[in-house]
Design a protein around this motif. Structure first.
Motif: not given
Lengths: 439, 499
Positions: A88, A103, B31-32, B302, B369, B372-373, B375-377, B379-380, B382-383
């Motif tokens: 993003x 990000x 995750x790791x 998107x 695409x 990937x987007x 997955x990014x969302x 994984x977020x 986990x923070x």
């Protein structure tokens, strides 16, 4: 230069926590490793760019430039390339800096950086792009008015009473020229100091390598970071702003200007914590739990163009509004004589000793470190522990007084002016249309 | 021989009471650094534990698998009321719990969703005993008395009036009323219903409804897993499981065939923008097609070269969003738009249909695409421990499988191009959707008037004015007469009192 950056970065990394720096060296990397998720967040911070660089006749320039970067990224396929990698792109101007950030998945970070490098160094703005952006920004301004006008109201009343620049204006937006945008962007690219703010699952050496494409081609001689703002020492005294709205409640805000952006903020933050950091906050206890006048009041410290203020928000129903407005105004004015405030302050000091751990997340500690470096405010040794009751009392007696209180209301105009005339006939009431916030 | 040992072990455990009741029933690598472990603490309580030492704190969330949509129509609002009491007071005196939590460096909150009621706490790492004590105190001994009920009632009515004032909230309630077959869908309850609630009603509902729901405790943070299990076992291991629910949850029957494929429209004056919401019934979280639907949501949403960007950039809509949510036994994929009154809703329907048709032949790169987007969302979260806990809680509430989130990440990675057209044909068709629009009333333009019509209008106006004049004169005359009469009476009265 690269070696210098590497050495400073590696030194800081080895030490573990980067120290607060008085001045940020060019291409410095503020970094935290976080392996909980395989993602990377990189903010490229152009220090010194931002809305502070706009003339009053250019209000909206930094936002327009920011939106143009996004628009061109979409139009010329950069956005598609980034999206294909799951990355993003975001650009955002603040008062003292402008960020371009990405990000996404750490495995695609290198490719994403290359794409962003190509985008920012090959950007070409056209008249048609600017027209399109102006159209979108007009819609944005109207959406702000419709959905959440409170920040605009706060900026507007601070502008009216403290002489700062209004942040959104349809007129100046329409007058923006392509030349203005090009000049701003050129200065932004050459900003004296650019630094990076990174949280990543990757290690520091990899991150340093990744950022090389951004740093290698950069020229300097553009914006220079400064905390100086035009003097804003005039005040119009106690005043109330009323925005007419056909709703069944009254949205109330009290603004208490208290210093400027470069001054240390420990006392104002401590007071806002005492008033409403959580359910033990005094406003929550008194106005919600005991009197039942509001559901979700809030209290925060904010800045607008260098002016720092504390604001309190409450949204009583129409039939509760008179009681709440009167009690809250008295509460603010009489805070220094309110024994419950001093009890709550004592309690809050104890709470802070144990609750600080919640702020130790990688993101929050990084934000704090960067903020310390940007604002370079004088820091109190010992933080809030070193603030005495006397310090707090002098602060309250200086700022929490009638002459320094700005009230902002949105709701049925006649109802609100009726309350004001009954209780404060001497106060200067400004009746405003919400449209004036963006005119 | 094995049987003998098992029997011995069984008796030793029972006699000494030292054998824990909990059982590991699943693990998932997130995750790791993060691994989620799913345990059964007792027949009515599960726990998910994730050790995360990034910050010296922990998140403690408790989920009851019942929410406002599970409540009887006309009697909604009791769970939300209980949520306020349990979270605010628990087993202490009114106001004490906040004091204890905050004095120990903690934070707390609570919420009532459609299918779960959630209580959240966050503490420094050395306060785990306190968290369990508060949680079990709330579960076994929540105080529901007159004082607490009256105080919370005032707060809840204020909260409710704020929600009711929001047009968007009212539209959402109407839409979910259609989804859940409820004429009046009011998650917070009606004002009249809330006002008449008393401690006895609420205590009964708490004992016989909420406490009998299955629960999940999620603990994420700087904790020792064995210690967490020992404390949960101590608090809940010997819990006496109550019998069947006295008032069972209504059996869900989805979709609502009465409104399926229908386009409902309402009008309202003084509306700045029209609203449009279209929701397709989709399977619940955990179904193999859920991942494919998330990919489609990502593509429609998107910011560039998408349905969203073309609608917004062309000015047909002011805002557009697509979302997917899982409920108990079903899911919904929803498009929501705010649009100028002159944008035709048929155009909107057609553009959505066209985009879905195009996506039936999705390219490999477009799919990757979106993957990937997504997955990014994912994984977020986990923070963010609170979001991560919510993902476990939602999966527990909708499918009784808290570890579905990591499974979903795997499903996203394995989705194939050929799945997409099948998913569109199976779920995203008009006959499988509910549409609701709110717009301004149509104004019918009247044809131009003739001279004769104008003449009649003028005569009618003159007649009306004459009639009004006569009425006013009559009223004035009558008023004077009455005034004289009552003035005399008043004088007489004054005279009498003076005497």
């Amino acid at each position: 230069m690269f070696l210098k950056v590497m050495i400073s970065f590696v030194l800081c990394y080895v030490v573990g926590v980067l120290p607060a720096v008085a001045e940020i060296s060019n291409h410095h990397i503020f970094y935290r490793q976080d392996k909980r998720a395989p993602v990377t967040s990189i903010e490229i911070v152009f220090l010194g760019a931002g809305s502070k660089q706009e003339q009053p006749s250019q209000t909206g320039l930094a936002v327009a430039a920011s939106k143009l970067i996004q628009e061109i990224a979409k139009k010329h396929g950069y956005m598609d390339k980034l999206e294909a990698l799951g990355t993003r792109l975001n650009t955002s101007p603040r008062t003292l800096y402008h960020t371009i950030s990405i990000y996404g998945l750490s495995e695609h970070c290198a490719e994403s950086i290359e794409i962003v490098r190509d985008l920012i160094y090959d950007l070409e703005f056209s008249e048609s792009d600017l027209r399109q952006i102006k159209k979108l920004m007009v819609t944005d301004y109207q959406n702000y008015l419709r959905k959440d006008p409170h920040p605009l109201m706060r900026n507007f009343v601070v502008a009216q009473t403290k002489g700062i620049k209004k942040l959104k204006s349809l007129k100046t937006l329409q007058d923006l020229s392509l030349k203005d945008i090009r000049q701003y962007y050129d200065q932004l690219l050459k900003t004296d100091v650019v630094f990076f703010k990174v949280i990543s699952s990757l290690d520091s050496t990899e991150v340093t390598k990744l950022l090389r494409p951004i740093t290698e081609e950069r020229q300097r001689g553009g914006f220079v970071h400064s905390l100086k703002f035009p003097t804003t020492d005039y005040s119009v005294g106690p005043s109330a702003f009323v925005f007419n709205a056909n709703i069944k409640s009254v949205l109330c805000q009290w603004l208490i200007p208290c210093g400027d952006i470069s001054e240390e903020s420990t006392i104002s933050t401590l007071i806002s914590d005492v008033l409403l950091d959580d359910a033990r906050g005094l406003i929550h206890q008194y106005f919600r739990q005991e009197l039942g006048l509001v559901y979700g009041p809030s209290c925060k410290v904010r800045w607008s163009e260098g002016v720092r203020y504390l604001y309190i928000f409450a949204d009583p129903k129409l039939h509760n509004s008179e009681e709440l407005i009167v009690k809250m105004s008295d509460f603010i004015r009489e805070l220094s004589d309110n024994p419950r405030f001093w009890e709550s302050l004592k309690e809050r000091r104890e709470i802070l000793k144990v609750s600080y751990v919640h702020n130790q997340t990688p993101k929050r500690s990084l934000d704090r470190e960067v903020s310390r470096a940007i604002y370079n405010r004088p820091t109190r040794k010992g933080g809030s522990d070193s603030v005495t009751d006397e310090d707090v009392r002098s602060f309250l007696e200086k700022f929490f007084i009638s002459q320094n209180m700005i009230m902002v209301f949105a709701g049925p105009k006649d109802h609100i002016t009726g309350i004001l005339n009954t209780h404060w006939p001497e106060i200067e009431v400004h009746e405003q249309s919400t449209q004036s916030l963006i005119e | 021989m094995i049987k003998t040992y098992t029997l011995i072990a069984f008796f030793v455990c029972n006699l000494s009471s030292t054998c824990p009741a909990y059982q590991l029933i699943g693990t998932a690598t997130l995750s790791e650094e993060l691994v989620a472990q799913h345990y059964t603490i007792n027949a009515n309580l599960d726990a998910v534990i994730v050790a995360d030492r990034t910050t010296p704190t922990f998140e403690y969330q408790t989920y009851y698998s019942a929410g406002s949509a599970d409540e009887e129509e006309g009697k909604q609002g009791r769970l939300h009321f209980l949520e306020h009491i349990i979270s605010g007071t628990g087993s202490r005196e009114y106001g004490k719990l906040n004091q204890i939590v905050i004095a120990n460096g903690g934070q707390k909150n609570a919420s009532t969703a459609y299918h779960y009621t959630r209580f959240m706490m966050r503490f420094p790492k050395d306060k785990f005993d306190l968290a369990v004590e508060i949680d079990s105190g709330r579960y076994y001994n929540t105080v529901i008395n007159e004082e607490v009920v009256e105080k919370e009632k005032k707060i809840i009515l204020t909260e409710r009036s704020r929600r009711v004032a929001s047009l968007n909230r009212r539209i959402v309630n109407y839409f979910f009323g259609l989804v859940y077959h409820k004429k009046n869908f009011e998650p917070l309850g009606t004002e009249a219903f809330i006002k008449q609630l008393d401690p006895v009603d609420l205590q009964d509902y708490y004992e016989n409804f909420l406490r009998r729901q299955k629960r999940l405790v999620v603990v994420i943070g700087d904790v020792d897993v064995d210690y967490v299990l020992a404390k949960l076992d101590e608090a809940y291991g010997n819990e006496q499981i109550m019998g069947e629910l006295s008032s069972k949850l209504p059996t869900p029957h989805y979709p609502n065939y009465e409104v399926l494929g229908k386009r409902k429209t309402h009008t309202s004056k003084n509306l700045l923008l029209s609203r449009f919401r279209k929701g397709w019934y989709i399977p619940e979280l955990g179904h193999r097609d859920y991942a494919g639907l998330l990919i489609l949501e990502r593509i429609l949403e998107k910011p560039s070269n998408s349905l969203k960007s073309s609608l917004v950039d062309s000015g047909l809509v002011k805002s557009f969003s697509v979302s997917i949510n899982s409920y108990k036994g079903f899911g919904l994929m929803t498009c929501y738009a705010e649009l100028p009154h002159d944008t035709s809703r048929n155009t909107l329907h057609a553009m959505i249909r066209t985009e879905l048709e195009r996506l039936k032949s999705i390219s490999k790169s477009e799919l990757n695409a979106a993957r990937n987007q997504q997955l990014t969302t994912m994984y977020s979260s986990f923070y963010n421990r609170s979001s991560m806990a919510s993902e476990f809680g939602r999966a527990f509430a909708s499918a009784n499988k808290p570890l579905l989130y990591p499974k979903l990440i795997k499903d996203i990675k394995s989705i194939r191009r050929e799945d997409i057209p099948r998913i569109i044909n199976q779920y995203l068709m008009d006959y499988n959707s509910i549409t609701h629009a709110l717009t301004v009333p149509e104004t019918k333009e009247s044809p131009p008037r003739t001279f004769l019509e104008y003449g009649v209008m003028v005569l009618a106006c003159v007649g009306l004015i004459a009639l009004l004049g006569g009425l006013v004169a009559l009223l004035v005359w009558g008023g004077k007469k009455l005034h004289q009469k009552f003035s005399r009476k008043a004088n007489e009265y004054v005279f009498e009192s003076d005497d």
